[in-house]
Design a protein around this motif. Sequence first.
Motif, PDB file in Angstrom:
ATOM      1  N   ALA A  76       0.957  -1.328   0.079  1.00 61.98           N
ATOM      2  CA  ALA A  76       0.024  -0.099  -0.098  1.00 61.98           C
ATOM      3  C   ALA A  76       0.758   1.403  -0.018  1.00 61.98           C
ATOM      4  O   ALA A  76       0.651   2.135  -0.570  1.00 61.98           O
ATOM      5  N   ALA A  84       0.599   1.755  -8.770  1.00 59.68           N
ATOM      6  CA  ALA A  84       0.069   0.911  -8.655  1.00 59.68           C
ATOM      7  C   ALA A  84       1.029  -0.438  -9.387  1.00 59.68           C
ATOM      8  O   ALA A  84       1.108  -1.741  -8.844  1.00 59.68           O
ATOM      9  N   PRO A 119      -2.393  -6.083  -5.634  1.00 63.95           N
ATOM     10  CA  PRO A 119      -2.590  -4.604  -6.061  1.00 63.95           C
ATOM     11  C   PRO A 119      -3.405  -4.521  -7.374  1.00 63.95           C
ATOM     12  O   PRO A 119      -2.954  -5.297  -8.372  1.00 63.95           O
TER      13      PRO A 119
END
Length: 333
Positions: A76, A84, A119
Amino acid sequence: MRRRTVAKAGGWAAQAPLLLDVAASWELRLRADGKADGTVRSYVDSVRVLSHYLAEHDMPVDVEGVQARHVGAFLAASAAATSAGNAHKHFRNLRVFFAWLVADGERVAASPMAGVERPVVARGRTRTRALDDAELTALLAVCSGDTFECRRDTAIVRILIDNGMRLSWLAGLRYSRDDAEANDVWPAEHRLRVPLKDDDVLLAPIGHKAAAAVDRYVRARARHPHAGSPWLWLPIRAGTAAGEHRLTSTGIQQMLERRGREAGVRGRLHPHRFRETMADDYLRAGGDPLNLMRIVGWKSVEMARQRARTAERSAGERARAEHARLSPGDRRD
Protein backbone atom coordinates in the motif's frame (compact mmCIF):
# COMPACT_ATOMS: atom_id res chain seq x y z
CA MET A 1 18.30 -6.93 16.13
CA ARG A 2 16.33 -9.65 17.88
CA ARG A 3 15.43 -12.73 15.84
CA ARG A 4 12.82 -15.40 16.33
CA THR A 5 13.88 -18.90 17.34
CA VAL A 6 12.11 -21.57 15.33
CA ALA A 7 12.07 -25.37 15.38
CA LYS A 8 13.75 -26.87 12.36
CA ALA A 9 13.64 -30.37 10.94
CA GLY A 10 15.53 -32.81 13.16
CA GLY A 11 14.25 -31.29 16.38
CA TRP A 12 16.86 -28.56 16.81
CA ALA A 13 16.13 -24.88 17.15
CA ALA A 14 17.69 -22.01 15.26
CA GLN A 15 17.31 -18.28 14.91
CA ALA A 16 15.34 -17.20 11.88
CA PRO A 17 17.60 -15.26 9.49
CA LEU A 18 16.84 -11.69 8.52
CA LEU A 19 15.42 -10.97 5.08
CA LEU A 20 18.62 -9.22 4.05
CA ASP A 21 20.66 -12.20 5.29
CA VAL A 22 19.10 -14.47 2.68
CA ALA A 23 19.05 -11.92 -0.16
CA ALA A 24 22.51 -12.98 -1.39
CA SER A 25 21.46 -16.67 -1.38
CA TRP A 26 18.29 -15.70 -3.24
CA GLU A 27 20.37 -13.92 -5.87
CA LEU A 28 22.63 -16.97 -6.28
CA ARG A 29 19.58 -19.20 -6.73
CA LEU A 30 18.10 -16.91 -9.37
CA ARG A 31 21.34 -16.81 -11.32
CA ALA A 32 21.69 -20.59 -11.07
CA ASP A 33 18.22 -20.83 -12.61
CA GLY A 34 19.43 -18.75 -15.56
CA LYS A 35 17.38 -15.63 -14.82
CA ALA A 36 18.30 -12.51 -16.79
CA ASP A 37 20.25 -9.76 -15.02
CA GLY A 38 17.27 -7.40 -15.06
CA THR A 39 15.01 -10.06 -13.56
CA VAL A 40 17.52 -10.82 -10.81
CA ARG A 41 17.85 -7.14 -9.93
CA SER A 42 14.09 -6.73 -9.80
CA TYR A 43 13.58 -9.73 -7.49
CA VAL A 44 16.39 -8.76 -5.11
CA ASP A 45 15.32 -5.11 -5.08
CA SER A 46 11.81 -6.08 -3.93
CA VAL A 47 13.25 -7.99 -0.96
CA ARG A 48 15.57 -5.14 -0.05
CA VAL A 49 12.88 -2.45 -0.29
CA LEU A 50 10.47 -4.59 1.77
CA SER A 51 13.12 -5.11 4.46
CA HIS A 52 13.87 -1.39 4.69
CA TYR A 53 10.17 -0.53 4.94
CA LEU A 54 9.60 -3.09 7.71
CA ALA A 55 12.62 -1.85 9.68
CA GLU A 56 11.54 1.79 9.38
CA HIS A 57 8.05 0.93 10.66
CA ASP A 58 9.15 -1.32 13.52
CA MET A 59 7.79 -4.49 11.91
CA PRO A 60 9.44 -7.94 11.88
CA VAL A 61 12.36 -8.21 9.46
CA ASP A 62 13.20 -11.89 9.88
CA VAL A 63 11.95 -14.48 7.39
CA GLU A 64 9.68 -16.16 9.94
CA GLY A 65 8.10 -13.08 11.45
CA VAL A 66 6.81 -11.39 8.30
CA GLN A 67 3.05 -11.78 8.02
CA ALA A 68 0.46 -10.94 5.37
CA ARG A 69 -0.50 -7.67 7.07
CA HIS A 70 3.12 -6.50 7.01
CA VAL A 71 3.51 -7.17 3.30
CA GLY A 72 0.11 -5.61 2.64
CA ALA A 73 1.14 -2.41 4.42
CA PHE A 74 4.36 -2.30 2.39
CA LEU A 75 2.50 -2.72 -0.91
CA ALA A 76 0.00 0.00 0.00
CA ALA A 77 2.84 2.38 0.84
CA SER A 78 4.63 1.49 -2.39
CA ALA A 79 1.52 2.18 -4.46
CA ALA A 80 1.04 5.54 -2.73
CA ALA A 81 4.69 6.61 -3.12
CA THR A 82 5.22 5.36 -6.68
CA SER A 83 2.43 3.59 -8.58
CA ALA A 84 0.08 0.62 -8.45
CA GLY A 85 2.14 -0.95 -11.22
CA ASN A 86 5.28 -0.80 -9.11
CA ALA A 87 3.42 -2.29 -6.14
CA HIS A 88 2.14 -5.07 -8.38
CA LYS A 89 5.70 -5.82 -9.46
CA HIS A 90 6.76 -6.14 -5.81
CA PHE A 91 3.77 -8.41 -5.17
CA ARG A 92 4.82 -10.78 -7.97
CA ASN A 93 8.46 -10.79 -6.91
CA LEU A 94 7.75 -11.35 -3.23
CA ARG A 95 5.35 -14.19 -3.99
CA VAL A 96 8.18 -16.04 -5.73
CA PHE A 97 10.66 -15.12 -2.98
CA PHE A 98 8.55 -16.42 -0.07
CA ALA A 99 7.70 -19.58 -2.02
CA TRP A 100 11.44 -20.17 -2.36
CA LEU A 101 11.98 -19.60 1.38
CA VAL A 102 9.36 -22.21 2.23
CA ALA A 103 10.60 -24.73 -0.36
CA ASP A 104 14.21 -24.31 0.79
CA GLY A 105 13.34 -24.77 4.46
CA GLU A 106 14.24 -21.23 5.51
CA ARG A 107 10.67 -20.48 6.59
CA VAL A 108 8.61 -22.99 8.58
CA ALA A 109 5.29 -21.15 8.29
CA ALA A 110 3.40 -20.97 5.04
CA SER A 111 4.06 -18.07 2.69
CA PRO A 112 2.42 -14.85 3.88
CA MET A 113 1.57 -13.98 0.29
CA ALA A 114 -1.48 -16.23 0.33
CA GLY A 115 -3.16 -13.67 2.55
CA VAL A 116 -2.04 -10.59 0.63
CA GLU A 117 -4.41 -8.89 -1.78
CA ARG A 118 -2.99 -8.36 -5.26
CA PRO A 119 -2.59 -4.63 -6.06
CA VAL A 120 -5.03 -3.45 -8.71
CA VAL A 121 -3.44 -1.76 -11.70
CA ALA A 122 -5.71 0.54 -13.69
CA ARG A 123 -5.82 0.05 -17.43
CA GLY A 124 -3.78 2.44 -19.48
CA ARG A 125 -0.33 3.80 -18.80
CA THR A 126 0.15 6.15 -15.86
CA ARG A 127 3.11 8.42 -16.38
CA THR A 128 5.86 8.50 -13.82
CA ARG A 129 6.00 11.89 -12.12
CA ALA A 130 8.90 13.95 -13.42
CA LEU A 131 11.18 15.90 -11.10
CA ASP A 132 10.77 19.66 -10.88
CA ASP A 133 13.58 22.23 -10.91
CA ALA A 134 13.53 22.69 -7.14
CA GLU A 135 13.94 18.95 -6.57
CA LEU A 136 16.82 18.70 -9.04
CA THR A 137 18.55 21.69 -7.43
CA ALA A 138 18.14 20.20 -3.95
CA LEU A 139 19.40 16.84 -5.18
CA LEU A 140 22.58 18.32 -6.62
CA ALA A 141 23.06 20.31 -3.40
CA VAL A 142 22.99 17.25 -1.14
CA CYS A 143 25.46 15.46 -3.43
CA SER A 144 27.89 18.38 -3.54
CA GLY A 145 31.22 18.03 -1.76
CA ASP A 146 34.80 16.90 -2.24
CA THR A 147 34.62 13.37 -0.82
CA PHE A 148 34.84 10.33 -3.08
CA GLU A 149 31.19 9.54 -2.36
CA CYS A 150 30.03 13.06 -3.21
CA ARG A 151 31.99 13.13 -6.45
CA ARG A 152 30.61 9.74 -7.47
CA ASP A 153 27.01 10.55 -6.60
CA THR A 154 27.18 13.92 -8.34
CA ALA A 155 28.51 12.29 -11.52
CA ILE A 156 25.72 9.70 -11.47
CA VAL A 157 23.00 12.30 -10.88
CA ARG A 158 24.44 14.61 -13.56
CA ILE A 159 24.36 11.79 -16.13
CA LEU A 160 20.78 10.93 -15.21
CA ILE A 161 19.68 14.56 -15.45
CA ASP A 162 21.47 15.10 -18.73
CA ASN A 163 20.83 11.81 -20.51
CA GLY A 164 18.11 9.90 -18.65
CA MET A 165 20.18 6.73 -18.95
CA ARG A 166 18.65 3.38 -18.00
CA LEU A 167 19.78 1.99 -14.65
CA SER A 168 21.27 -1.21 -16.10
CA TRP A 169 23.22 0.80 -18.70
CA LEU A 170 24.53 3.19 -16.07
CA ALA A 171 25.63 0.40 -13.72
CA GLY A 172 27.27 -1.50 -16.58
CA LEU A 173 29.65 1.28 -17.62
CA ARG A 174 33.30 0.18 -17.59
CA TYR A 175 36.43 2.23 -17.10
CA SER A 176 39.99 1.67 -18.22
CA ARG A 177 42.61 4.35 -18.61
CA ASP A 178 44.85 2.19 -20.81
CA ASP A 179 42.52 -0.07 -22.84
CA ALA A 180 40.09 1.70 -25.18
CA GLU A 181 38.19 -1.54 -25.82
CA ALA A 182 37.49 -1.93 -22.09
CA ASN A 183 36.54 1.71 -21.59
CA ASP A 184 33.04 3.20 -22.00
CA VAL A 185 33.76 6.68 -20.66
CA TRP A 186 35.13 9.65 -22.63
CA PRO A 187 34.45 12.87 -20.69
CA ALA A 188 36.60 14.98 -23.04
CA GLU A 189 34.47 13.82 -25.96
CA HIS A 190 31.22 14.23 -24.01
CA ARG A 191 30.01 10.68 -24.60
CA LEU A 192 29.48 7.34 -22.94
CA ARG A 193 29.38 3.98 -24.70
CA VAL A 194 26.55 1.58 -23.87
CA PRO A 195 26.74 -1.99 -25.28
CA LEU A 196 23.31 -3.16 -26.46
CA LYS A 197 21.91 -6.45 -27.72
CA ASP A 198 23.12 -8.05 -30.95
CA ASP A 199 26.52 -6.30 -30.68
CA ASP A 200 24.86 -2.91 -31.15
CA VAL A 201 26.29 0.13 -29.32
CA LEU A 202 24.69 3.37 -28.15
CA LEU A 203 26.99 6.39 -27.96
CA ALA A 204 25.19 8.40 -25.31
CA PRO A 205 25.97 12.15 -25.33
CA ILE A 206 26.44 14.14 -22.15
CA GLY A 207 26.76 17.89 -21.65
CA HIS A 208 29.61 19.99 -20.28
CA LYS A 209 28.54 19.82 -16.63
CA ALA A 210 27.96 16.08 -16.71
CA ALA A 211 31.31 15.53 -18.44
CA ALA A 212 33.09 17.71 -15.86
CA ALA A 213 31.41 15.79 -13.02
CA VAL A 214 32.48 12.43 -14.52
CA ASP A 215 36.05 13.70 -14.98
CA ARG A 216 36.15 14.92 -11.38
CA TYR A 217 34.94 11.53 -10.17
CA VAL A 218 37.45 9.62 -12.33
CA ARG A 219 40.29 11.64 -10.76
CA ALA A 220 39.07 10.64 -7.28
CA ARG A 221 38.55 7.07 -8.47
CA ALA A 222 42.26 6.80 -9.33
CA ARG A 223 43.02 7.03 -5.58
CA HIS A 224 40.48 4.34 -4.60
CA PRO A 225 41.91 1.07 -3.18
CA HIS A 226 40.14 -0.83 -5.97
CA ALA A 227 40.92 1.56 -8.82
CA GLY A 228 41.93 -1.49 -10.90
CA SER A 229 38.31 -2.69 -11.04
CA PRO A 230 36.97 -2.78 -14.61
CA TRP A 231 33.76 -1.05 -13.52
CA LEU A 232 33.33 2.72 -13.50
CA TRP A 233 31.30 3.08 -10.31
CA LEU A 234 33.03 1.86 -7.14
CA PRO A 235 31.50 1.33 -3.68
CA ILE A 236 32.72 3.04 -0.54
CA ARG A 237 33.47 -0.19 1.30
CA ALA A 238 32.41 -3.76 0.49
CA GLY A 239 31.93 -5.28 -2.94
CA THR A 240 29.13 -7.48 -4.25
CA ALA A 241 28.12 -10.95 -3.07
CA ALA A 242 30.11 -12.30 -6.02
CA GLY A 243 33.25 -10.53 -4.81
CA GLU A 244 33.27 -7.78 -7.45
CA HIS A 245 34.29 -4.27 -6.52
CA ARG A 246 31.54 -2.28 -8.19
CA LEU A 247 28.39 -0.33 -7.46
CA THR A 248 25.62 -2.49 -8.91
CA SER A 249 22.19 -1.40 -10.11
CA THR A 250 20.86 -2.15 -6.64
CA GLY A 251 23.62 -0.04 -5.08
CA ILE A 252 22.87 2.89 -7.39
CA GLN A 253 19.15 2.61 -6.60
CA GLN A 254 19.91 2.60 -2.86
CA MET A 255 22.05 5.70 -3.25
CA LEU A 256 19.34 7.52 -5.21
CA GLU A 257 16.68 6.70 -2.62
CA ARG A 258 18.93 7.95 0.18
CA ARG A 259 19.87 11.13 -1.66
CA GLY A 260 16.23 11.65 -2.60
CA ARG A 261 15.21 11.54 1.06
CA GLU A 262 18.01 13.94 1.99
CA ALA A 263 16.87 16.36 -0.73
CA GLY A 264 13.19 16.13 0.22
CA VAL A 265 12.16 14.69 -3.15
CA ARG A 266 8.51 13.68 -3.15
CA GLY A 267 8.01 9.92 -3.63
CA ARG A 268 10.64 7.29 -4.28
CA LEU A 269 13.52 8.49 -6.41
CA HIS A 270 14.40 6.06 -9.19
CA PRO A 271 16.16 6.43 -12.57
CA HIS A 272 12.99 6.38 -14.66
CA ARG A 273 11.93 9.65 -13.09
CA PHE A 274 15.11 11.23 -14.47
CA ARG A 275 14.32 9.71 -17.88
CA GLU A 276 10.85 11.27 -17.82
CA THR A 277 12.28 14.61 -16.72
CA MET A 278 15.03 14.63 -19.33
CA ALA A 279 12.64 13.81 -22.18
CA ASP A 280 10.19 16.51 -21.11
CA ASP A 281 12.92 19.14 -20.70
CA TYR A 282 14.50 18.29 -24.05
CA LEU A 283 11.28 18.61 -26.01
CA ARG A 284 10.12 21.75 -24.17
CA ALA A 285 13.40 23.37 -25.15
CA GLY A 286 12.60 22.67 -28.81
CA GLY A 287 14.48 19.39 -29.25
CA ASP A 288 13.57 17.08 -32.14
CA PRO A 289 11.66 13.93 -31.02
CA LEU A 290 13.61 11.71 -33.42
CA ASN A 291 16.91 13.02 -32.10
CA LEU A 292 15.65 12.38 -28.58
CA MET A 293 14.93 8.80 -29.64
CA ARG A 294 18.55 8.38 -30.73
CA ILE A 295 19.93 10.00 -27.58
CA VAL A 296 18.03 7.87 -25.07
CA GLY A 297 18.11 4.66 -27.10
CA TRP A 298 14.42 4.17 -27.88
CA LYS A 299 13.85 1.57 -30.56
CA SER A 300 10.27 2.54 -31.38
CA VAL A 301 9.41 5.65 -33.37
CA GLU A 302 6.00 5.53 -31.68
CA MET A 303 7.65 6.35 -28.36
CA ALA A 304 9.07 9.52 -29.91
CA ARG A 305 5.66 10.38 -31.34
CA GLN A 306 3.99 9.92 -27.95
CA ARG A 307 6.57 12.24 -26.40
CA ALA A 308 6.02 14.81 -29.12
CA ARG A 309 2.25 14.76 -28.50
CA THR A 310 2.82 15.20 -24.77
CA ALA A 311 5.19 18.10 -25.43
CA GLU A 312 2.64 19.69 -27.75
CA ARG A 313 -0.05 19.50 -25.08
CA SER A 314 2.34 21.08 -22.58
CA ALA A 315 3.21 23.82 -25.06
CA GLY A 316 -0.48 24.50 -25.59
CA GLU A 317 -1.03 24.80 -21.85
CA ARG A 318 1.87 27.25 -21.55
CA ALA A 319 0.53 29.27 -24.47
CA ARG A 320 -2.90 29.55 -22.85
CA ALA A 321 -1.34 30.55 -19.53
CA GLU A 322 0.75 33.17 -21.27
CA HIS A 323 -2.29 34.54 -23.08
CA ALA A 324 -4.15 34.81 -19.79
CA ARG A 325 -1.25 36.89 -18.47
CA LEU A 326 -0.72 39.01 -21.60
CA SER A 327 -4.23 39.12 -23.08
CA PRO A 328 -4.44 42.25 -25.32
CA GLY A 329 -8.16 42.49 -24.71
CA ASP A 330 -7.80 42.39 -20.94
CA ARG A 331 -5.26 45.22 -21.06
CA ARG A 332 -7.75 47.54 -22.70
CA ASP A 333 -10.83 49.03 -21.07
